[in-house]
Design a protein around this motif. Sequence first.
Motif, PDB file in Angstrom:
ATOM      1  N   THR A  47       7.269   4.938  46.030  1.00  0.00           N
ATOM      2  CA  THR A  47       7.015   3.753  45.680  1.00  0.00           C
ATOM      3  C   THR A  47       5.420   4.362  44.816  1.00  0.00           C
ATOM      4  OG1 THR A  47       7.597   2.873  47.687  1.00  0.00           O
ATOM      5  CG2 THR A  47       5.497   1.881  46.633  1.00  0.00           C
ATOM      6  N   LEU A  48       5.773   3.402  43.613  1.00  0.00           N
ATOM      7  CA  LEU A  48       4.763   3.432  41.982  1.00  0.00           C
ATOM      8  C   LEU A  48       3.423   3.354  43.045  1.00  0.00           C
ATOM      9  CD1 LEU A  48       6.632   2.944  40.340  1.00  0.00           C
ATOM     10  CD2 LEU A  48       6.232   5.010  40.355  1.00  0.00           C
ATOM     11  N   LEU A  49       2.302   3.651  42.996  1.00  0.00           N
ATOM     12  CA  LEU A  49       1.205   2.925  43.400  1.00  0.00           C
ATOM     13  C   LEU A  49       0.628   1.371  42.946  1.00  0.00           C
ATOM     14  CD1 LEU A  49      -1.914   3.907  44.877  1.00  0.00           C
ATOM     15  CD2 LEU A  49      -2.427   4.613  42.051  1.00  0.00           C
ATOM     16  N   ALA A  50       1.415   1.831  41.687  1.00  0.00           N
ATOM     17  CA  ALA A  50       0.719   0.316  41.164  1.00  0.00           C
ATOM     18  C   ALA A  50       1.811  -0.700  41.225  1.00  0.00           C
ATOM     19  CB  ALA A  50       1.515   0.535  39.544  1.00  0.00           C
ATOM     20  N   ASP A  51       3.213   0.062  42.625  1.00  0.00           N
ATOM     21  CA  ASP A  51       3.652  -1.894  43.306  1.00  0.00           C
ATOM     22  C   ASP A  51       2.780  -2.483  44.038  1.00  0.00           C
ATOM     23  OD1 ASP A  51       5.148  -1.587  41.177  1.00  0.00           O
ATOM     24  OD2 ASP A  51       6.396   0.773  42.158  1.00  0.00           O
ATOM     25  N   ILE A  52       1.183  -1.059  45.112  1.00  0.00           N
ATOM     26  CA  ILE A  52       0.723  -1.570  46.076  1.00  0.00           C
ATOM     27  C   ILE A  52       0.124  -2.274  45.372  1.00  0.00           C
ATOM     28  CG2 ILE A  52      -0.434  -0.962  47.710  1.00  0.00           C
ATOM     29  CD1 ILE A  52       0.664   1.461  47.453  1.00  0.00           C
ATOM     30  N   PRO A  53       0.031  -3.323  46.029  1.00  0.00           N
ATOM     31  CA  PRO A  53      -1.261  -4.870  46.117  1.00  0.00           C
ATOM     32  C   PRO A  53      -2.244  -4.358  45.562  1.00  0.00           C
ATOM     33  CG  PRO A  53       0.641  -5.500  47.431  1.00  0.00           C
ATOM     34  CD  PRO A  53       0.947  -3.709  47.477  1.00  0.00           C
ATOM     35  N   ALA A  54      -2.758  -4.406  44.089  1.00  0.00           N
ATOM     36  CA  ALA A  54      -4.361  -4.041  44.299  1.00  0.00           C
ATOM     37  C   ALA A  54      -5.235  -3.647  45.335  1.00  0.00           C
ATOM     38  CB  ALA A  54      -4.733  -4.706  42.651  1.00  0.00           C
ATOM     39  N   GLY A  55      -5.406  -4.921  46.443  1.00  0.00           N
ATOM     40  CA  GLY A  55      -6.288  -4.715  47.168  1.00  0.00           C
ATOM     41  C   GLY A  55      -6.182  -4.120  48.216  1.00  0.00           C
ATOM     42  N   GLN A  56      -4.522  -3.321  48.044  1.00  0.00           N
ATOM     43  CA  GLN A  56      -4.827  -2.454  49.476  1.00  0.00           C
ATOM     44  C   GLN A  56      -4.361  -1.003  49.062  1.00  0.00           C
ATOM     45  OE1 GLN A  56      -0.714  -3.429  50.606  1.00  0.00           O
ATOM     46  NE2 GLN A  56      -1.578  -5.156  51.106  1.00  0.00           N
ATOM     47  N   GLN A  57      -4.709  -0.412  47.925  1.00  0.00           N
ATOM     48  CA  GLN A  57      -4.540   0.997  46.922  1.00  0.00           C
ATOM     49  C   GLN A  57      -5.641   1.181  48.074  1.00  0.00           C
ATOM     50  OE1 GLN A  57      -4.046   0.919  42.933  1.00  0.00           O
ATOM     51  NE2 GLN A  57      -2.522  -0.474  42.415  1.00  0.00           N
ATOM     52  N   ALA A  58      -6.776   1.352  48.077  1.00  0.00           N
ATOM     53  CA  ALA A  58      -8.279   1.819  48.224  1.00  0.00           C
ATOM     54  C   ALA A  58      -7.891   2.241  49.967  1.00  0.00           C
ATOM     55  CB  ALA A  58      -9.329   0.806  48.052  1.00  0.00           C
ATOM     56  N   GLN A  59      -7.224   0.880  50.918  1.00  0.00           N
ATOM     57  CA  GLN A  59      -6.976   1.152  51.795  1.00  0.00           C
ATOM     58  C   GLN A  59      -6.079   2.449  52.591  1.00  0.00           C
ATOM     59  OE1 GLN A  59      -6.211  -2.638  53.369  1.00  0.00           O
ATOM     60  NE2 GLN A  59      -7.994  -3.816  53.141  1.00  0.00           N
ATOM     61  N   VAL A  60      -4.888   2.751  51.581  1.00  0.00           N
ATOM     62  CA  VAL A  60      -4.469   3.606  51.405  1.00  0.00           C
ATOM     63  C   VAL A  60      -4.906   4.546  51.002  1.00  0.00           C
ATOM     64  CG1 VAL A  60      -1.884   4.598  50.519  1.00  0.00           C
ATOM     65  CG2 VAL A  60      -1.970   1.709  50.994  1.00  0.00           C
ATOM     66  N   GLN A  61      -4.812   4.945  50.421  1.00  0.00           N
ATOM     67  CA  GLN A  61      -5.779   6.170  49.538  1.00  0.00           C
ATOM     68  C   GLN A  61      -6.748   6.849  50.900  1.00  0.00           C
ATOM     69  OE1 GLN A  61      -7.495   6.626  45.645  1.00  0.00           O
ATOM     70  NE2 GLN A  61      -6.173   4.377  45.588  1.00  0.00           N
ATOM     71  N   THR A  62      -7.326   5.421  51.008  1.00  0.00           N
ATOM     72  CA  THR A  62      -8.484   6.110  52.647  1.00  0.00           C
ATOM     73  C   THR A  62      -7.505   6.407  53.836  1.00  0.00           C
ATOM     74  OG1 THR A  62     -10.093   4.728  51.625  1.00  0.00           O
ATOM     75  CG2 THR A  62     -10.330   4.822  53.813  1.00  0.00           C
ATOM     76  N   ALA A  63      -7.389   6.110  54.381  1.00  0.00           N
ATOM     77  CA  ALA A  63      -6.194   6.041  55.520  1.00  0.00           C
ATOM     78  C   ALA A  63      -5.612   7.034  55.178  1.00  0.00           C
ATOM     79  CB  ALA A  63      -4.959   4.998  56.323  1.00  0.00           C
ATOM     80  N   SER A  64      -4.917   7.581  53.894  1.00  0.00           N
ATOM     81  CA  SER A  64      -4.225   9.119  54.010  1.00  0.00           C
ATOM     82  C   SER A  64      -5.254   9.640  54.469  1.00  0.00           C
ATOM     83  CB  SER A  64      -3.938   9.194  52.555  1.00  0.00           C
ATOM     84  OG  SER A  64      -3.235  10.340  52.189  1.00  0.00           O
ATOM     85  N   LEU A  65      -6.969   9.809  52.865  1.00  0.00           N
ATOM     86  CA  LEU A  65      -7.293  10.865  53.584  1.00  0.00           C
ATOM     87  C   LEU A  65      -8.265  11.235  54.945  1.00  0.00           C
ATOM     88  CD1 LEU A  65      -9.722  10.132  49.879  1.00  0.00           C
ATOM     89  CD2 LEU A  65      -8.181  12.190  50.163  1.00  0.00           C
ATOM     90  N   THR A  66      -8.188   9.846  55.785  1.00  0.00           N
ATOM     91  CA  THR A  66      -8.382   9.859  56.903  1.00  0.00           C
ATOM     92  C   THR A  66      -8.449  10.507  58.096  1.00  0.00           C
ATOM     93  OG1 THR A  66      -9.765   8.023  56.664  1.00  0.00           O
ATOM     94  CG2 THR A  66      -9.971   8.738  58.487  1.00  0.00           C
ATOM     95  N   GLN A  67      -6.724  10.896  57.367  1.00  0.00           N
ATOM     96  CA  GLN A  67      -5.904  11.535  58.145  1.00  0.00           C
ATOM     97  C   GLN A  67      -5.892  12.573  57.948  1.00  0.00           C
ATOM     98  OE1 GLN A  67      -1.515  10.025  57.996  1.00  0.00           O
ATOM     99  NE2 GLN A  67      -0.904  11.013  59.999  1.00  0.00           N
ATOM    100  N   GLN A  68      -5.795  12.971  56.802  1.00  0.00           N
ATOM    101  CA  GLN A  68      -5.424  14.898  56.187  1.00  0.00           C
ATOM    102  C   GLN A  68      -7.088  15.172  56.601  1.00  0.00           C
ATOM    103  OE1 GLN A  68      -6.552  15.411  52.572  1.00  0.00           O
ATOM    104  NE2 GLN A  68      -6.400  17.881  52.695  1.00  0.00           N
ATOM    105  N   ALA A  69      -8.247  14.848  56.862  1.00  0.00           N
ATOM    106  CA  ALA A  69      -9.400  15.380  57.649  1.00  0.00           C
ATOM    107  C   ALA A  69      -9.783  14.890  59.070  1.00  0.00           C
ATOM    108  CB  ALA A  69     -10.493  13.847  57.664  1.00  0.00           C
ATOM    109  N   ASP A  70      -8.786  14.541  59.863  1.00  0.00           N
ATOM    110  CA  ASP A  70      -8.730  14.520  61.214  1.00  0.00           C
ATOM    111  C   ASP A  70      -7.763  15.411  61.710  1.00  0.00           C
ATOM    112  OD1 ASP A  70      -9.779  11.999  61.722  1.00  0.00           O
ATOM    113  OD2 ASP A  70      -8.002  10.557  61.643  1.00  0.00           O
ATOM    114  N   ALA A  71      -6.336  15.949  60.796  1.00  0.00           N
ATOM    115  CA  ALA A  71      -5.348  16.927  61.086  1.00  0.00           C
ATOM    116  C   ALA A  71      -6.841  18.373  60.916  1.00  0.00           C
ATOM    117  CB  ALA A  71      -4.989  17.339  60.064  1.00  0.00           C
ATOM    118  N   GLN A  72      -7.709  17.729  60.067  1.00  0.00           N
ATOM    119  CA  GLN A  72      -8.666  19.523  59.544  1.00  0.00           C
ATOM    120  C   GLN A  72      -8.842  19.631  61.128  1.00  0.00           C
ATOM    121  OE1 GLN A  72      -9.822  18.765  55.544  1.00  0.00           O
ATOM    122  NE2 GLN A  72      -8.314  19.603  54.657  1.00  0.00           N
TER     123      GLN A  72
END
Length: 234
Positions: A47-72
């Motif tokens: 899925t292209l980042l551009a295909d994700i609504p602009a308002g949700q892109q920051a949430q997606v990135q934040t959620a992904s980084l948060t999960q990575q931090a939790d795993a670490q």
Amino acid sequence: MSRISVRGFAVASATAVTTVGAVVGVASGSTPAVDDNNFEAAAADTTLLADIPAGQQAQVQTASLTQQADAQASAADAAAKRSVEEAARIQAAKDAKSKKQAAEAKLEKERQDKKDAAERASRSEIRSASTFAQQGSYTVAEIKAMARQIVPADQFQCFSNIVNVESTWNYRASNPSSGAYGLVQALPGSKMSTAGADWQTNPATQIKWGLSYMNGKYQSPCGAWSFWQGNHWY
């Protein structure tokens, strides 16, 4: 606005996004490596980042980084827990060894204290030869009665064994070839003068000297008897 794929973003940011926008997880654990030749083919399935609504892109990135931090953080917690457990195991082993050594030292001290107490009691029971009335002569029964009063009860049999083989309880027994004299065959007999000037005629003096000699050289009459049995002298 350029179309950057989520997979491409995952490669760059160490995160990934599913085709429905949900976070897959840490790139190192959930995103397979893609070489340059197969990148475009792989990108077609993403899925292209551009295909994700602009308002949700920051949430997606934040959620992904948060999960990575939790795993670490979870991995770090697990490593810390293992370290603490290992340190506790090592300390427990050290404590157990120290307790064992302390117990053994205490037991040895108690044994030595009992031995010392027995020796002190043995010596305190030795009566002075002067407490026995002087006689012109003594029977074997009388001499043994003296010995029972001078020699500690737990050592009497060993003392008696030595006197039996050395003089058969004859306080005037003399060895003309060696000069040994008396009940315990002191060599020379004059050694017994340290216990009394009447060493030639007083069995009590000879018994007192003999007991002192056995205690001094063999720790006890039984120690002297044990040596005698192996060497036929003491």
